[in-house]
Design a protein around this motif. Structure first.
Motif, PDB file in Angstrom:
ATOM      1  N   GLY A 113       1.236  -1.566  -0.158  1.00 30.38           N
ATOM      2  CA  GLY A 113      -0.153   0.262  -0.177  1.00 30.38           C
ATOM      3  C   GLY A 113       0.453   1.183   0.272  1.00 30.38           C
ATOM      4  N   THR A 114       1.524   1.409  -0.514  1.00 31.76           N
ATOM      5  CA  THR A 114       3.123   2.771  -0.369  1.00 31.76           C
ATOM      6  C   THR A 114       3.111   2.911  -1.284  1.00 31.76           C
ATOM      7  OG1 THR A 114       5.020   0.620  -0.297  1.00 31.76           O
ATOM      8  CG2 THR A 114       3.599   1.600   2.074  1.00 31.76           C
ATOM      9  N   ARG A 115       3.036   1.899  -2.086  1.00 33.68           N
ATOM     10  CA  ARG A 115       3.560   2.192  -4.182  1.00 33.68           C
ATOM     11  C   ARG A 115       2.769   3.710  -4.580  1.00 33.68           C
ATOM     12  NH1 ARG A 115       1.837  -2.215  -7.834  1.00 33.68           N
ATOM     13  NH2 ARG A 115       0.065  -1.158  -7.938  1.00 33.68           N
ATOM     14  N   TYR A 116       2.045   4.588  -4.135  1.00 34.25           N
ATOM     15  CA  TYR A 116       1.965   5.755  -4.078  1.00 34.25           C
ATOM     16  C   TYR A 116       3.042   6.695  -3.999  1.00 34.25           C
ATOM     17  CZ  TYR A 116      -3.461   5.643  -6.350  1.00 34.25           C
ATOM     18  OH  TYR A 116      -3.712   5.884  -7.338  1.00 34.25           O
ATOM     19  N   ALA A 117       3.494   6.372  -3.001  1.00 35.22           N
ATOM     20  CA  ALA A 117       4.473   7.271  -1.691  1.00 35.22           C
ATOM     21  C   ALA A 117       5.571   7.439  -2.215  1.00 35.22           C
ATOM     22  CB  ALA A 117       4.843   6.929  -0.388  1.00 35.22           C
ATOM     23  N   GLU A 118       6.462   5.939  -2.823  1.00 38.77           N
ATOM     24  CA  GLU A 118       7.137   4.845  -3.156  1.00 38.77           C
ATOM     25  C   GLU A 118       7.490   6.330  -4.492  1.00 38.77           C
ATOM     26  OE1 GLU A 118       9.828   1.305  -4.794  1.00 38.77           O
ATOM     27  OE2 GLU A 118       7.573   1.268  -4.375  1.00 38.77           O
ATOM     28  N   TYR A 148      13.861   9.103 -12.730  1.00 40.78           N
ATOM     29  CA  TYR A 148      12.476   9.520 -12.662  1.00 40.78           C
ATOM     30  C   TYR A 148      11.756   8.741 -12.926  1.00 40.78           C
ATOM     31  CZ  TYR A 148      13.240  14.109 -12.109  1.00 40.78           C
ATOM     32  OH  TYR A 148      13.454  15.344 -11.888  1.00 40.78           O
ATOM     33  N   GLN A 149      13.073   7.562 -14.359  1.00 37.38           N
ATOM     34  CA  GLN A 149      11.941   6.414 -14.521  1.00 37.38           C
ATOM     35  C   GLN A 149      11.973   5.596 -13.792  1.00 37.38           C
ATOM     36  OE1 GLN A 149      15.652   4.845 -16.731  1.00 37.38           O
ATOM     37  NE2 GLN A 149      15.057   6.439 -18.121  1.00 37.38           N
ATOM     38  N   ARG A 165       7.205   3.848 -13.333  1.00 39.00           N
ATOM     39  CA  ARG A 165       7.073   2.432 -14.192  1.00 39.00           C
ATOM     40  C   ARG A 165       5.891   2.508 -12.885  1.00 39.00           C
ATOM     41  NH1 ARG A 165       8.431  -0.780 -10.096  1.00 39.00           N
ATOM     42  NH2 ARG A 165      10.082   0.258  -9.061  1.00 39.00           N
ATOM     43  N   LEU A 166       6.031   2.950 -10.905  1.00 44.80           N
ATOM     44  CA  LEU A 166       5.099   3.152 -10.875  1.00 44.80           C
ATOM     45  C   LEU A 166       4.122   3.697 -11.086  1.00 44.80           C
ATOM     46  CD1 LEU A 166       7.602   2.997  -6.468  1.00 44.80           C
ATOM     47  CD2 LEU A 166       6.066   0.971  -7.717  1.00 44.80           C
ATOM     48  N   ILE A 176       0.414   1.830 -11.161  1.00 49.55           N
ATOM     49  CA  ILE A 176      -0.941   2.523 -10.263  1.00 49.55           C
ATOM     50  C   ILE A 176      -1.731   2.518 -11.110  1.00 49.55           C
ATOM     51  CG2 ILE A 176      -0.076   1.727  -8.424  1.00 49.55           C
ATOM     52  CD1 ILE A 176       0.638   5.313  -7.706  1.00 49.55           C
ATOM     53  N   GLY A 177      -1.660   3.634 -12.946  1.00 47.11           N
ATOM     54  CA  GLY A 177      -2.650   4.254 -13.311  1.00 47.11           C
ATOM     55  C   GLY A 177      -3.332   5.424 -12.957  1.00 47.11           C
ATOM     56  N   ASP A 178      -2.043   5.984 -12.361  1.00 53.97           N
ATOM     57  CA  ASP A 178      -1.572   7.529 -11.605  1.00 53.97           C
ATOM     58  C   ASP A 178      -1.435   8.768 -12.720  1.00 53.97           C
ATOM     59  OD1 ASP A 178      -1.587   9.776 -10.577  1.00 53.97           O
ATOM     60  OD2 ASP A 178      -0.164   8.779  -8.731  1.00 53.97           O
ATOM     61  N   THR A 179      -1.762   9.007 -13.996  1.00 50.90           N
ATOM     62  CA  THR A 179      -1.496  10.053 -14.978  1.00 50.90           C
ATOM     63  C   THR A 179      -1.163  10.827 -14.615  1.00 50.90           C
ATOM     64  OG1 THR A 179      -3.854  10.411 -16.034  1.00 50.90           O
ATOM     65  CG2 THR A 179      -3.144   7.942 -16.885  1.00 50.90           C
ATOM     66  N   PHE A 180      -2.662  11.071 -13.591  1.00 52.46           N
ATOM     67  CA  PHE A 180      -1.358  12.825 -13.257  1.00 52.46           C
ATOM     68  C   PHE A 180      -0.699  13.011 -12.735  1.00 52.46           C
ATOM     69  CE2 PHE A 180      -1.643  16.412 -10.093  1.00 52.46           C
ATOM     70  CZ  PHE A 180      -2.038  17.182 -10.189  1.00 52.46           C
TER      71      PHE A 180
END
Length: 155
Positions: free
Chosen positions: A33-38, A62-63, A67-68, A72-76
């Motif tokens: 559950g930390t992929r956004y933070a990572e 940045y790469q 990838r993350l 997770i589909g965070d296009t913003f």
């Protein structure tokens, strides 16, 4: 750690900031559950490395973020990282790569916030390019060219 890193970025202490971002990444590794933070920590590490004049290390960071973001589909957030990555390529005298990355950021389903998008359009114009038209967002059914009235902000 991530917030402490940004405190040092804002002070211009990029080496200390990078150390905090790396520490944040170490603490997040393998946690559920930390992929956004990572992803955010990787992007921030890229910003610090860019300002330290370490473009290869910035690109690698940045790469990792991209990838993350894509997993997770965070296009913003992906758009923001593409913007930063383009800045690094421009700083290394590769305006073609910067152009490609900035145009990709503007074409994502959730492009950068309006201020960042306008900044990208300005950078593309400075490169002498045609600029992608602003996207219509879910907030507005029609594009506008003027700022909202004060009443629009309080309703």
């Amino acid at each position: 750690m991530h917030a402490l890193g940004w405190t040092h970025v804002l002070r211009g202490e990029h080496r200390r900031a990078a150390a905090y971002f790396e520490e944040a990444l170490g603490g997040l590794a393998g946690l559920d559950g930390t992929r956004y933070a990572e992803a955010g920590a990787w992007d921030s590490l890229g910003v610090a490395r860019h300002h330290l004049g370490e473009p290869a290390r910035a690109v690698a960071a940045y790469q990792g973020a991209l990838r993350l973001h894509r997993e997770i589909g965070d296009t913003f957030s992906e758009a923001g990282t593409l913007r930063h990555l383009g800045d690094t390529y421009l700083a290394t005298a590769d305006p073609g790569a910067a152009r490609t990355l900035w145009e990709r950021a503007l074409r994502l389903p959730a492009p950068p916030d309006p201020t960042a998008a306008e900044e990208l359009r300005t950078k593309l114009l400075a490169l002498g390019d045609e600029v992608p038209a602003p996207r219509i967002t879910a907030v507005s059914a029609t594009p506008t060219t003027t700022a909202p009235d004060e009443d629009d902000l309080t309703s």
